[in-house]
Write an enzyme that holds these catalytic residues in place. Sequence first.
Site, PDB file in Angstrom:
ATOM      1  N   LYS A   1       0.845  -1.198   0.000  1.00 17.26           N
ATOM      2  CA  LYS A   1       0.000   0.000   0.000  1.00 17.26           C
ATOM      3  C   LYS A   1       0.873   1.239   0.000  1.00 17.26           C
ATOM      4  O   LYS A   1       1.519   1.568   0.986  1.00 17.26           O
ATOM      5  CB  LYS A   1      -0.913   0.047   1.224  1.00 17.26           C
ATOM      6  CG  LYS A   1      -1.986   1.118   1.038  1.00 17.26           C
ATOM      7  CD  LYS A   1      -2.523   1.697   2.322  1.00 17.26           C
ATOM      8  CE  LYS A   1      -1.787   2.890   2.843  1.00 17.26           C
ATOM      9  NZ  LYS A   1      -1.839   4.099   1.989  1.00 17.26           N
TER      10      LYS A   1
ATOM     11  N   GLU B   1      10.430   0.752  10.121  1.00 22.31           N
ATOM     12  CA  GLU B   1      11.439   1.765   9.761  1.00 22.31           C
ATOM     13  C   GLU B   1      10.786   3.106  10.034  1.00 22.31           C
ATOM     14  O   GLU B   1       9.922   3.538   9.272  1.00 22.31           O
ATOM     15  CB  GLU B   1      11.814   1.635   8.290  1.00 22.31           C
ATOM     16  CG  GLU B   1      12.533   0.347   7.930  1.00 22.31           C
ATOM     17  CD  GLU B   1      13.972   0.311   8.421  1.00 22.31           C
ATOM     18  OE1 GLU B   1      14.447   1.297   9.024  1.00 22.31           O
ATOM     19  OE2 GLU B   1      14.628  -0.712   8.196  1.00 22.31           O
TER      20      GLU B   1
ATOM     21  N   CYS C   1      13.547  10.568   6.683  1.00 21.68           N
ATOM     22  CA  CYS C   1      13.770   9.982   8.005  1.00 21.68           C
ATOM     23  C   CYS C   1      15.227  10.176   8.418  1.00 21.68           C
ATOM     24  O   CYS C   1      15.533  10.285   9.582  1.00 21.68           O
ATOM     25  CB  CYS C   1      13.445   8.509   7.958  1.00 21.68           C
ATOM     26  SG  CYS C   1      14.348   7.612   6.685  1.00 21.68           S
TER      27      CYS C   1
ATOM     28  N   GLU D   1      10.608  15.433  15.107  1.00 24.31           N
ATOM     29  CA  GLU D   1      10.942  15.324  13.684  1.00 24.31           C
ATOM     30  C   GLU D   1      10.077  16.317  12.897  1.00 24.31           C
ATOM     31  O   GLU D   1       8.854  16.246  12.942  1.00 24.31           O
ATOM     32  CB  GLU D   1      10.665  13.898  13.204  1.00 24.31           C
ATOM     33  CG  GLU D   1      11.038  13.678  11.763  1.00 24.31           C
ATOM     34  CD  GLU D   1      10.768  12.251  11.301  1.00 24.31           C
ATOM     35  OE1 GLU D   1       9.699  11.707  11.612  1.00 24.31           O
ATOM     36  OE2 GLU D   1      11.635  11.692  10.614  1.00 24.31           O
TER      37      GLU D   1
HETATM   38  P1  NAP Z   1       2.823   8.020   8.027  1.00 20.41           P
HETATM   39  O1  NAP Z   1       1.779   9.031   8.135  1.00 20.41           O
HETATM   40  O2  NAP Z   1       3.140   7.182   9.207  1.00 20.41           O
HETATM   41  O3  NAP Z   1       2.399   7.101   6.787  1.00 20.41           O
HETATM   42  C1  NAP Z   1       3.208   6.071   6.261  1.00 20.41           C
HETATM   43  C2  NAP Z   1       2.335   5.066   5.551  1.00 20.41           C
HETATM   44  O4  NAP Z   1       1.457   4.456   6.482  1.00 20.41           O
HETATM   45  C3  NAP Z   1       1.453   5.660   4.471  1.00 20.41           C
HETATM   46  O5  NAP Z   1       1.288   4.710   3.432  1.00 20.41           O
HETATM   47  C4  NAP Z   1       0.145   5.853   5.198  1.00 20.41           C
HETATM   48  O6  NAP Z   1      -0.937   5.919   4.325  1.00 20.41           O
HETATM   49  C5  NAP Z   1       0.119   4.614   6.063  1.00 20.41           C
HETATM   50  N1  NAP Z   1      -0.708   4.674   7.264  1.00 20.41           N
HETATM   51  C6  NAP Z   1      -1.097   5.755   7.974  1.00 20.41           C
HETATM   52  N2  NAP Z   1      -1.825   5.382   9.046  1.00 20.41           N
HETATM   53  C7  NAP Z   1      -1.889   4.036   9.030  1.00 20.41           C
HETATM   54  C8  NAP Z   1      -2.484   3.055   9.886  1.00 20.41           C
HETATM   55  N3  NAP Z   1      -3.159   3.386  10.989  1.00 20.41           N
HETATM   56  N4  NAP Z   1      -2.329   1.753   9.570  1.00 20.41           N
HETATM   57  C9  NAP Z   1      -1.651   1.391   8.477  1.00 20.41           C
HETATM   58  N5  NAP Z   1      -1.070   2.262   7.629  1.00 20.41           N
HETATM   59  C10 NAP Z   1      -1.182   3.567   7.900  1.00 20.41           C
HETATM   60  O7  NAP Z   1       4.185   8.625   7.568  1.00 20.41           O
HETATM   61  P2  NAP Z   1       4.409   9.650   6.388  1.00 20.41           P
HETATM   62  O8  NAP Z   1       3.965  10.978   6.858  1.00 20.41           O
HETATM   63  O9  NAP Z   1       3.851   9.131   5.129  1.00 20.41           O
HETATM   64  O10 NAP Z   1       5.984   9.548   6.230  1.00 20.41           O
HETATM   65  C11 NAP Z   1       6.836  10.267   7.027  1.00 20.41           C
HETATM   66  C12 NAP Z   1       7.391   9.423   8.151  1.00 20.41           C
HETATM   67  O11 NAP Z   1       8.046   8.260   7.658  1.00 20.41           O
HETATM   68  C13 NAP Z   1       8.456  10.182   8.923  1.00 20.41           C
HETATM   69  O12 NAP Z   1       8.292  10.001  10.303  1.00 20.41           O
HETATM   70  C14 NAP Z   1       9.746   9.513   8.448  1.00 20.41           C
HETATM   71  O13 NAP Z   1      10.818   9.667   9.316  1.00 20.41           O
HETATM   72  C15 NAP Z   1       9.343   8.114   8.256  1.00 20.41           C
HETATM   73  N6  NAP Z   1      10.261   7.401   7.348  1.00 20.41           N
HETATM   74  C16 NAP Z   1      11.120   6.456   7.845  1.00 20.41           C
HETATM   75  C17 NAP Z   1      12.028   5.809   7.025  1.00 20.41           C
HETATM   76  C18 NAP Z   1      13.010   4.772   7.546  1.00 20.41           C
HETATM   77  O14 NAP Z   1      13.619   4.073   6.750  1.00 20.41           O
HETATM   78  N7  NAP Z   1      13.214   4.646   8.842  1.00 20.41           N
HETATM   79  C19 NAP Z   1      12.053   6.129   5.670  1.00 20.41           C
HETATM   80  C20 NAP Z   1      11.180   7.096   5.195  1.00 20.41           C
HETATM   81  C21 NAP Z   1      10.288   7.718   6.040  1.00 20.41           C
HETATM   82  P3  NAP Z   1      -1.505   7.342   3.788  1.00 20.41           P
HETATM   83  O15 NAP Z   1      -0.344   8.235   3.548  1.00 20.41           O
HETATM   84  O16 NAP Z   1      -2.211   6.933   2.545  1.00 20.41           O
HETATM   85  O17 NAP Z   1      -2.411   7.855   4.827  1.00 20.41           O
END
Ligand code: NAP
Length: 484
Positions: free
Chosen positions: A178, A253, A287, A388
Amino acid sequence: MTTQVVAAKFFVNGKLTAGSSTETFELRNPATGDVIGRVPRATKDDVHEVVEVARKAFEAANWRDMEQTKRGKLLMQLAALIRQNFDELAKLETLNQGKPIRESKGDVAWTVRAFEYWAGAADKIEGETIPVTPNRLTYTLREPFGVTAHIIPWNYPLALAARSIAPALAAGNTIVAKPSELTPLTLLKIAEYAQKSGFPDGVMNVITGSGSIVGRELVSNPGIDGITFTGSTETGRQIMEAAARNVTPVLLELGGKNPNIVFPDADFPKAVQMAKFAIFTNAGQMCWAGSRLFLHEEIYDRFLTELKKQTELIKIGPGLDEKTELGPLVSKEQREHVLNYIRSGVDTGARLVSGGTIPVEPTLSNGYFLKPTIFTDVTGDMKIGCEEIFGPVLTVFKFKSVEEVVQMANDTKFGLYAGVWTNNLKLAQRLVTQVQAGVVAVNDYLVAYPQTPFGGYKDSGIGYESGLQAINHYTRIKSVTVNA
Ligand code: NAP
Ligand code: MG
């Protein structure tokens, strides 16, 4: 360039379909605000169906039991198709996500390499023999989990999808991915290419929709045997809770607030240039961003002056323009989120030394642009100093001693990445051992290869992606004893 995407899920016949969904969501070009496509908003029933499809494909066993070398060849074929469509994919990534085209090209190249790496690894997923008693042969088999779920964030839609999907497929799992509802386009293309490469139907499925409905339903589904999530720490926690109900293993991650530490003996021009690169690449939506810059007091003023000068020369513009160095943020909401942090920084007494505002150029007025921003006089208890931000906002700290900088660097709930700048090997080694981060770069930043482990300490995650050891997350061990 407009893109109309009709549909999103891949069923057992390997076709694009809108499933039972009647609703769609709009995708926008972050540089202009224009609608570039519509994608179906899958329903809970669609989630159950796609998991069922992946389950049947796993049980049909033509993938799981395919000769490993052949599975590797299919992955290699997929890598070749991605390479053939290199420019189209890079453009699509930039159009949908906003990042400069140069960066999207880097992401596509990384994606090709990741599929090639795991294509080569497919027939090297090995077990062990274990000596017990003379009449017994004990050995381990590595078996795929079954159906794995992959939840992908919007900051690297292609590269982070490849990072988790490629090893899962190499190991013989069937997958349901997804993408973020903001950025599904490139992953949908990869699924099409997988089909063209000859993957059996139902092996690679992509479902679109929001995290709160589709994502949540997917990770709660008892038919999922393993979950890889890349995203925020908060969502990661929720996913781990949902997974606990089905005792499903998770690979998380998560976020970071990474220290980038510069000592006086470091290569000054390179350290300045890389400090800029570490936070303003991908408009800071990373991240692993070097979002906390620690400067030794001896070089503090000189470094800051040079960094500010270079930051103010950064060319802001639409990602599709080859000259652009800083593109828009992914969405209007994300820009508002970052602007709130900037306001909070000002309100809590940090000093705004550069940026902090929306650019005034009329050509940029409909996009989600934000100037590269630098704050000094930041403390670890300010929101901007500990949370962050996920935007082009650098917080700068001054330090005197090694003890002090180690303490400051580790004074965070995160532990993903760290940069250390010095030519003193002893000092570098001391920092490498004392800094609490899963990945450390010495005299470098933003380096990760498909063959190098990547993962976080503390609230930055559980488990490691990339590198051969990642296979541990996509296989389980069967321990066999034969009494002869
Ligand atoms: P996010 O809001 O947590 O969303 C990530 C993914 O999870 C999206 O596909 C989102 O879908 C989905 N999602 C949201 N709520 C969910 C739930 N309750 N159950 C299952 N899936 C759910 O994060 P983001 O804002 O997209 O990305 C930024 C974050 O990712 C930052 O904190 C960043 O540090 C972290 N990140 C970490 C890494 C690593 O390798 N450690 C790499 C890249 C990013 P929708 O967007 O469609 O709502
Ligand atoms: Mg989100």
